[in-house]
Design a protein around this motif. Sequence first.
Motif, mmCIF file in Angstrom:
data_model
loop_
_atom_site.group_PDB
_atom_site.id
_atom_site.type_symbol
_atom_site.label_atom_id
_atom_site.label_comp_id
_atom_site.label_asym_id
_atom_site.label_seq_id
_atom_site.Cartn_x
_atom_site.Cartn_y
_atom_site.Cartn_z
ATOM 1 N N LEU A 65 0.841 -1.198 0.000
ATOM 2 C CA LEU A 65 0.000 0.000 0.000
ATOM 3 C C LEU A 65 0.879 1.252 0.000
ATOM 4 O O LEU A 65 0.608 2.212 -0.744
ATOM 5 N N GLN A 66 1.921 1.220 0.805
ATOM 6 C CA GLN A 66 2.811 2.382 0.860
ATOM 7 C C GLN A 66 3.452 2.629 -0.513
ATOM 8 O O GLN A 66 3.546 3.762 -0.969
ATOM 9 N N GLU A 67 3.862 1.540 -1.177
ATOM 10 C CA GLU A 67 4.488 1.680 -2.507
ATOM 11 C C GLU A 67 3.474 2.171 -3.541
ATOM 12 O O GLU A 67 3.762 3.060 -4.335
ATOM 13 N N ASN A 68 2.277 1.595 -3.507
ATOM 14 C CA ASN A 68 1.267 1.980 -4.505
ATOM 15 C C ASN A 68 0.818 3.433 -4.322
ATOM 16 O O ASN A 68 0.582 4.144 -5.299
ATOM 17 N N LEU A 69 0.720 3.848 -3.065
ATOM 18 C CA LEU A 69 0.341 5.247 -2.817
ATOM 19 C C LEU A 69 1.463 6.183 -3.254
ATOM 20 O O LEU A 69 1.205 7.257 -3.816
ATOM 21 N N ALA A 70 2.696 5.760 -3.015
ATOM 22 C CA ALA A 70 3.841 6.598 -3.406
ATOM 23 C C ALA A 70 3.820 6.845 -4.916
ATOM 24 O O ALA A 70 4.152 7.934 -5.388
ATOM 25 N N GLU A 71 3.404 5.829 -5.679
ATOM 26 C CA GLU A 71 3.305 6.016 -7.135
ATOM 27 C C GLU A 71 2.269 7.066 -7.502
ATOM 28 O O GLU A 71 2.317 7.662 -8.570
ATOM 29 N N LYS A 72 1.321 7.294 -6.604
ATOM 30 C CA LYS A 72 0.314 8.354 -6.826
ATOM 31 C C LYS A 72 0.727 9.636 -6.095
ATOM 32 O O LYS A 72 -0.084 10.527 -5.867
ATOM 33 N N ASN A 73 1.969 9.679 -5.651
ATOM 34 C CA ASN A 73 2.518 10.826 -4.929
ATOM 35 C C ASN A 73 1.806 11.098 -3.609
ATOM 36 O O ASN A 73 1.656 12.242 -3.177
ATOM 37 N N ILE A 74 1.348 10.024 -2.976
ATOM 38 C CA ILE A 74 0.698 10.165 -1.663
ATOM 39 C C ILE A 74 1.545 9.397 -0.640
ATOM 40 O O ILE A 74 1.912 8.245 -0.870
ATOM 41 N N VAL A 168 -14.295 2.853 -8.269
ATOM 42 C CA VAL A 168 -13.707 4.184 -8.480
ATOM 43 C C VAL A 168 -12.177 4.099 -8.462
ATOM 44 O O VAL A 168 -11.609 3.222 -7.818
ATOM 45 N N PHE A 169 -11.565 5.031 -9.191
ATOM 46 C CA PHE A 169 -10.097 5.066 -9.300
ATOM 47 C C PHE A 169 -9.598 6.483 -9.033
ATOM 48 O O PHE A 169 -10.316 7.438 -9.298
ATOM 49 N N ILE A 170 -8.368 6.583 -8.565
ATOM 50 C CA ILE A 170 -7.804 7.934 -8.376
ATOM 51 C C ILE A 170 -6.709 8.203 -9.398
ATOM 52 O O ILE A 170 -6.060 7.275 -9.882
ATOM 53 N N ASN A 171 -6.524 9.499 -9.684
ATOM 54 C CA ASN A 171 -5.370 9.899 -10.491
ATOM 55 C C ASN A 171 -4.224 10.253 -9.559
ATOM 56 O O ASN A 171 -4.463 10.550 -8.376
ATOM 57 N N ALA A 172 -3.015 10.276 -10.125
ATOM 58 C CA ALA A 172 -1.861 10.662 -9.290
ATOM 59 C C ALA A 172 -1.993 12.127 -8.883
ATOM 60 O O ALA A 172 -2.491 12.951 -9.639
ATOM 61 N N LYS A 173 -1.563 12.434 -7.679
ATOM 62 C CA LYS A 173 -1.477 13.819 -7.217
ATOM 63 C C LYS A 173 -0.177 14.414 -7.760
ATOM 64 O O LYS A 173 0.757 13.659 -8.095
ATOM 65 N N PRO A 174 -0.053 15.750 -7.799
ATOM 66 C CA PRO A 174 1.239 16.325 -8.188
ATOM 67 C C PRO A 174 2.340 15.888 -7.224
ATOM 68 O O PRO A 174 2.042 15.611 -6.056
ATOM 69 N N ILE A 175 3.559 15.847 -7.693
ATOM 70 C CA ILE A 175 4.674 15.348 -6.878
ATOM 71 C C ILE A 175 4.795 16.104 -5.554
ATOM 72 O O ILE A 175 5.165 15.543 -4.527
ATOM 73 N N ALA A 176 4.402 17.396 -5.571
ATOM 74 C CA ALA A 176 4.511 18.236 -4.354
ATOM 75 C C ALA A 176 3.589 17.743 -3.245
ATOM 76 O O ALA A 176 3.703 18.173 -2.089
ATOM 77 N N ASN A 177 2.702 16.826 -3.563
ATOM 78 C CA ASN A 177 1.798 16.298 -2.523
ATOM 79 C C ASN A 177 2.546 15.436 -1.506
ATOM 80 O O ASN A 177 2.128 15.296 -0.364
#
Length: 430
Positions: A65-74, A168-177
């Motif tokens: 989960l941590q890795e997958n969220l990191a790919e979405k910049n979270i 539902v799906f999310i898009n990646a957040k900007p890297i600054a997130n």
Amino acid sequence: MNGLVWFRNDLRITDNHSLYNACAHNERVIGIYCIDPRQFETTIYGFKKTEKYRATFLLETLTELQENLAEKNITLLVYYGYPEKILPAVCAEHQIVAIYSQKEWTTEELAVETDIKQVIPALKWKTTYDQFLFHPDDVPFESWEKLPEVFTEFRKLLEKKVRVRPTVFINAKPIANKIEEFTPIPTLEDLGFEAFEQPTKTAFPFKGGENQASNRIDEYFWETKKLSVYKKTRNGLLGKNYSSKLSAWLANGSISAKTIYWEVQQYEKKVVKNEDTYWLIFELIWRDYFKYISLKHGNKIFQLGGILQKEYNWNQTPKAFAQWTNGTTPEHFVNANMIELQKTGWMSNRGRQNVASYWAKEWEQDWRIGASYFESILIDYDVHSNYGNWIYNAGVGNDPRDRKFNIKRQAEMYDADGKFQKTWLTPELF
Ligand SMILES: Cc1cc2nc3c(=O)[nH]c(=O)nc-3n(C[C@H](O)[C@H](O)[C@H](O)COP(=O)(O)OP(=O)(O)OC[C@H]3O[C@@H](n4cnc5c(N)ncnc54)[C@H](O)[C@@H]3O)c2cc1C
């Protein structure tokens, strides 16, 4: 605005409504998971509330989960500690204005939430039911009181009146997130366990994590096409493909029931639509049913008299517990199943029904001890499925026929050649 997603039993990024809502309404989104020490304490019955199998599965899940969220910049912050202490501090540090989480209703889960709300009452909360196939807002009951007690009635009504919602799906957040902070996932040793190896003959040779759940779907549906014969094989006892084995990922929410439902629809379009493919949905409706029964009856599912508030003369015999858990009862079929559970954290549905019936109906032992032991050791423990099935099998729940299993006959029917019993009762094979 900064939003915090408090992950609980919804450890996924696909079809996660808390994450989806947080991303839609906040510039900055941070995730948090607290490994609650209370989950690893010793119960009144003398064993741990969570044993090593589910603990391992959880740590594997959090890593993905941590890795997958990191790919979405979270960023996912993971702590070992009490949520009511950690969340308020994290909210203050990151100027959080809203917390998003899956809606829970059982006592322990609610108590934690209430404690947090007392410390940070000003924060906005958005909780969403996210563990169902049929969404509670779509079901045709004015109140939970009106919910049918009998499964078939429940199923037919919902199949007729309710459509499963899209995922539902999310898009990646900007890297600054992303935030600077990184919290490593604790190890099994940090949680007080020793490293261990699964026996190679385990029926559940799988790992935790959302990607792993998806791999299992690929394997069970698309590669082996075992879904096409699911209804015929689901009472099996040996090997990884007699049933879907999706329960552990479903239990901690690393896959949603809706995702599985829509994948079955694809399979039915592309490969085959038959009674077997339908039957997986049928079983997911059982899963929903026990969640609805728990919504309706609240704490009664944990009480000795169950939802029927029926009185029996229950026993609490330490010797019986030792025999049952260690697989030394006079019934070899019970023993084989209990040893499999002890050595792997897994038992088939057929096995679970038999050993529960033996404990509660044959031996008339307090069913709550059996349920609590399952809670400790099962890799796929889910509060509603476990307690719902236990009260059902103990005669204080929703079984209209109040069945007692004839263990010898069950062994003849489901393990006619004795292969399963030999597998787990031959000591040198462990
Ligand atoms: C005493 C007892 C305790 C149980 N405790 C749990 C538990 O803690 N967690 C848990 O997930 N299941 C529990 N079950 C239900 C069932 O045994 C498991 O869900 C099933 O064996 C998991 O294997 P599978 O994923 O291969 O299931 P499959 O046969 O492939 O079924 C697909 C999915 O349907 C759901 N499902 C199937 N049967 C049931 C059922 N009887 N009740 C609720 N959902 C069902 C599960 O989510 C399962 O993953 C219990 C059953 C009994 C009799």
